[in-house]
Design an enzyme around this catalytic site. Structure first.
Site, short mmCIF file in Angstrom:
data_model
loop_
_atom_site.label_atom_id
_atom_site.label_comp_id
_atom_site.label_asym_id
_atom_site.label_seq_id
_atom_site.Cartn_x
_atom_site.Cartn_y
_atom_site.Cartn_z
N PHE A 152 0.94 -1.06 -0.20
CA PHE A 152 -0.23 0.06 0.03
C PHE A 152 0.86 1.17 -0.10
O PHE A 152 0.61 2.42 0.67
CB PHE A 152 -1.04 -0.11 1.08
N GLU A 155 3.79 6.53 -3.71
CA GLU A 155 5.11 7.16 -4.34
C GLU A 155 5.34 8.42 -3.47
O GLU A 155 4.42 9.22 -3.30
CB GLU A 155 4.85 7.37 -5.88
N LYS A 207 -6.60 -5.40 -1.99
CA LYS A 207 -5.88 -4.24 -2.60
C LYS A 207 -6.66 -3.64 -3.58
O LYS A 207 -6.44 -2.31 -3.67
CB LYS A 207 -4.67 -5.15 -3.20
N ALA A 255 -9.76 18.22 -3.10
CA ALA A 255 -10.16 18.11 -4.62
C ALA A 255 -9.01 18.79 -5.19
O ALA A 255 -8.17 19.34 -4.89
CB ALA A 255 -11.45 19.28 -4.68
N GLY A 260 -4.15 10.45 -10.76
CA GLY A 260 -3.48 9.76 -11.80
C GLY A 260 -2.48 8.72 -11.21
O GLY A 260 -2.81 8.23 -10.05
N CYS A 263 -1.24 3.50 -10.17
CA CYS A 263 -2.20 2.37 -9.66
C CYS A 263 -3.72 2.73 -9.84
O CYS A 263 -4.40 1.82 -10.17
CB CYS A 263 -2.16 2.44 -8.12
N ARG A 331 3.09 8.89 -15.19
CA ARG A 331 2.04 7.75 -15.66
C ARG A 331 0.42 8.49 -15.33
O ARG A 331 0.39 8.51 -14.23
CB ARG A 331 2.15 6.52 -15.12
C1 UDX Z 1 -1.85 4.94 -4.56
C2 UDX Z 1 -2.05 4.41 -3.15
O1 UDX Z 1 -2.35 5.34 -2.35
C3 UDX Z 1 -1.22 3.19 -2.53
O2 UDX Z 1 -1.67 2.84 -1.27
C4 UDX Z 1 -1.06 2.32 -3.70
O3 UDX Z 1 -0.37 1.24 -3.25
C5 UDX Z 1 -0.72 2.66 -4.83
O4 UDX Z 1 -1.40 3.76 -5.28
P1 UDX Z 1 0.06 6.62 -5.52
O5 UDX Z 1 -0.37 6.29 -6.69
O6 UDX Z 1 1.39 6.75 -5.23
O7 UDX Z 1 -0.53 5.72 -4.26
O8 UDX Z 1 -0.47 7.94 -5.23
P2 UDX Z 1 -1.45 8.65 -4.09
O9 UDX Z 1 -0.88 9.72 -2.97
O10 UDX Z 1 -2.55 7.68 -3.65
O11 UDX Z 1 -2.28 9.54 -4.99
C6 UDX Z 1 -3.22 9.18 -6.30
C7 UDX Z 1 -3.49 10.16 -6.98
O12 UDX Z 1 -4.72 10.71 -6.17
C8 UDX Z 1 -2.73 11.25 -7.39
O13 UDX Z 1 -2.92 11.75 -8.64
C9 UDX Z 1 -3.15 12.48 -6.34
O14 UDX Z 1 -2.90 13.80 -6.97
C10 UDX Z 1 -4.53 12.13 -5.91
N1 UDX Z 1 -5.08 12.68 -4.86
C11 UDX Z 1 -4.91 11.91 -3.71
C12 UDX Z 1 -6.04 13.63 -4.93
O15 UDX Z 1 -6.62 14.27 -5.94
N2 UDX Z 1 -6.57 13.93 -3.53
C13 UDX Z 1 -6.23 13.41 -2.32
O16 UDX Z 1 -6.69 13.93 -1.48
C14 UDX Z 1 -5.58 12.13 -2.67
#
Ligand code: UDX
Length: 432
Positions: A152, A155, A207, A255, A260, A263, A331
Site C-alpha cells: 500500500f 510514491e 488491494k 479536491a 493519476g 495504480c 503515468r
Molecule cells: C496509490 C495508493 O495510495 C497506494 O496505497 C497504492 O499502493 C498505490 O497507489 P500513489 O499512486 O503513489 O499511491 O499516490 P496517491 O498519493 O494515492 O495519489 C493518487 C492520485 O490521487 C494522485 O493523482 C493524487 O494527486 C490524487 N489525490 C490523492 C487527490 O487528488 N486527492 C487526495 O486527497 C489524494
C-alpha cells in the site's frame, strides 16, 4: 531472514531496501543488467525521497545485494517476493500477468528447499491459485506456500508508508507461512501496524477494493468541488466537516485535478475486468472511471474560459507536471491530456518540474521545459499550479512577474484566498 525480491521496480526496490534496513539479508533481482549495475553503484532508477541513502547504507553493510541471476537468488532465499509489473493489457482493461507467470516458472525450476512465495504485485483475485498450479507442476506441495501480501505504498511517501503501515495483510490459510511472515513484519507490528491474516483471495481483493475506494473518494470530492464552485462554498470547509466524522475520515478528500499515477487508473479498470469475468456489475467504479476521465476535459475547458476562449499566442506556465508531488512519475498525469489540448489551440506552454524535463512533451508543439520557476513564469498570461511541491508554496508572484494582468489557476489549493486577495492576484482555485 533471507529474502529475494524479483523485480526492482517501485514496489520491489522500496520493499527490498526497507526489509534489509530491518536487518534481513535481501537479494534484489532484475532481468535488466544495466539497472542492476547501476544499483550496485547506488544509481537509483526512480525518484523516491530517502531511497538512495538507504540503498547506500544497506549495500555497504552487506545486507542488500543486486543480481540478474534469478536462479541463484531463489536457491539461497527462504522468502521470495514477486514484485513485477502488472500493467493494463494492450487490448483491454485487464491486468497483463505475463511477467508474473514467467517469474513463477523461473522460481519453479529452482526450489531446493521450503520456500514462501509471496505475490506483492497487484493481481486479480485467483492469480495466487494460478501461481500454485504452475509451481505444483514441478514441485511437491510440501516444498512451497503461495501467499498474497499486497503493498500500500504511495510514491513519494513509500519509505514512511513501509515503516509505518496502517496494516500488514497476509493472505494464506496455512499456519507456517503466516507465522514466519508475522515474524518478518514484527518490527512494524510492534510500532503499531495492524496484522491481518485472511484467505489468499481476500488479500488479493483487499488491494483492488482499497484502491478503487480511494479513487472513488477523490472523485466524489472532485464532483462536490464542482458544486461548491457554483454555490460559492469553499470545498475545504466541506472536506474538513466531512472528515470530522470518523466513519468517513479526512484523508483523500483533497479536491484537485483528475487522479493519476501507476495504480488508481490501472486498478480501477482491472477490478472492473475481474467483475465482468464473474458477471458482477460494479456500476459505481464504472462511473468513477468515467467521471475522472471527464475531469481533465472539464479542467481544460475551465482553462479555455480563463483565457476567454482565445488561446492563440497566449503564454501559459505549468508548475509541476507529474501526477502528484514528490515523484518523477508521469503515468496518467492529467497534464498529459491538458497540455497537448492547450497547444492545439495555439498556446505557448513553458513548464517547470523539480524532477526535470519530460519526454511526454518533447514532440508537442510550443511546449518547453524551463529549468527554474522564475524562467517558466516570465511573461505568462496564465500560471497553472498542477502539483503541490513545497517549492511552489511561497512564490512571490508579483515580484517575479513583469506584468500585472496575469491569472493564477491553483489546481491544488496551495494558496489561501485571503493572501491572494491581499496580494491583488487574479486567483482561481478548485471548489472555492
Ligand atoms: C496509490 C495508493 O495510495 C497506494 O496505497 C497504492 O499502493 C498505490 O497507489 P500513489 O499512486 O503513489 O499511491 O499516490 P496517491 O498519493 O494515492 O495519489 C493518487 C492520485 O490521487 C494522485 O493523482 C493524487 O494527486 C490524487 N489525490 C490523492 C487527490 O487528488 N486527492 C487526495 O486527497 C489524494
Amino acid at each position: 531472514m533471507k529474502l529475494c525480491m524479483i523485480g526492482t521496480g517501485y514496489v520491489g526496490l522500496v520493499s527490498g531496501v526497507c526489509f534489509s534496513d530491518l536487518g534481513n539479508d535481501v537479494i534484489c533481482v532484475d532481468k535488466d543488467i544495466n539497472k542492476i549495475n547501476n544499483l550496485r553503484n547506488s544509481v537509483i532508477p526512480i525518484y523516491e525521497p530517502g531511497l538512495d541513502e538507504l540503498v547506500k547504507k544497506n549495500f555497504k553493510a552487506g545486507r542488500l545485494s543486486f543480481t540478474s541471476d534469478l536462479s541463484k537468488a531463489v536457491k539461497s532465499s527462504n522468502i521470495i517476493f514477486i514484485c513485477v509489473g502488472t500493467p493494463t493489457k494492450k487490448n483491454g482493461n485487464g491486468a497483463d500477468l505475463s511477467q508474473i507467470f514467467s517469474a513463477a516458472k523461473e522460481i519453479s525450476k529452482n526450489i531446493n528447499s521450503y520456500k514462501i512465495i509471496i505475490n506483492k504485485s497487484t493481481v486479480p483475485v485467483t492469480t495466487g491459485d494460478q501461481l500454485e498450479k504452475i509451481i505444483l507442476k514441478k514441485n511437491n506441495k510440501k516444498l512451497f506456500s503461495i501467499v498474497s501480501n499486497p503493498e500500500f505504498l504511495r510514491e513519494g511517501e513509500a519509505i514512511r508508508d513501509f515503516i509505518y503501515p496502517d496494516r500488514v495483510v497476509i493472505g494464506t490459510s496455512e499456519k507456517k507461512p503466516s507465522k514466519i511472515l508475522k515474524q518478518l513484519y514484527s518490527p512494524l507490528i510492534s510500532k503499531g501496524a495492524k496484522f491481518l491474516n485472511t484467505s489468499r483471495r481476500a488479500a488479493e481483493l483487499i488491494k483492488y477494493a482499497s484502491n478503487a475506494f480511494l479513487a472513488t473518494k477523490i472523485t466524489y470530492i472532485n464532483e462536490i468541488a464542482n458544486m461548491c464552485e457554483k454555490l460559492n462554498v469553499n470545498v475545504e470547509d466541506v472536506s474538513i466537516g466531512m472528515g470530522m466524522d470518523n466513519r468517513i475520515g479526512g484523508r483523500f478528500l483533497r479536491a484537485g485535478p483528475a487522479y493519476g499515477g501507476s495504480c488508481f487508473p490501472k486498478d480501477t479498470k482491472a477490478i472492473l475486468d475481474t467483475a465482468y469475468k464473474f458477471k458482477i456489475n460494479l456500476s459505481l467504479i464504472k462511473s468513477v472511471i468515467k467521471s475522472n476521465e471527464n475531469r481533465s476535459k472539464l479542467l481544460t475547458n475551465r482553462i479555455f474560459k480563463l483565457l476567454n476562449n482565445n488561446l492563440k499566442n497566449k503564454k501559459i506556465c505549468f508548475l509541476g507536471v507529474t501526477f502528484k508531488a514528490n515523484t518523477d512519475d508521469m503515468r496518467d498525469s492529467s497534464c498529459v491530456k491538458i497540455i497537448p489540448a492547450l497547444s492545439k489551440k495555439g498556446a505557448f506552454i513553458d513548464y517547470y518540474d523539480p524532477t526535470g524535463e519530460k519526454k511526454e512533451f518533447k514532440n508537442v508543439k510550443n511546449v518547453k521545459f524551463k529549468n527554474s520557476i522564475k524562467s517558466a513564469l516570465m511573461n505568462s498570461d496564465l500560471i497553472i499550479i498542477h502539483t503541490e511541491w513545497n517549492d511552489f508554496k511561497s512564490i512571490n508572484f508579483k515580484k517575479i512577474m513583469k506584468k500585472n494582468n496575469f491569472k493564477l489557476f491553483d489546481m491544488r489549493n496551495i494558496y489561501s484566498l485571503e493572501k491572494m486577495k491581499r496580494d491583488k492576484i487574479n486567483y482561481f482555485s478548485i471548489g472555492r
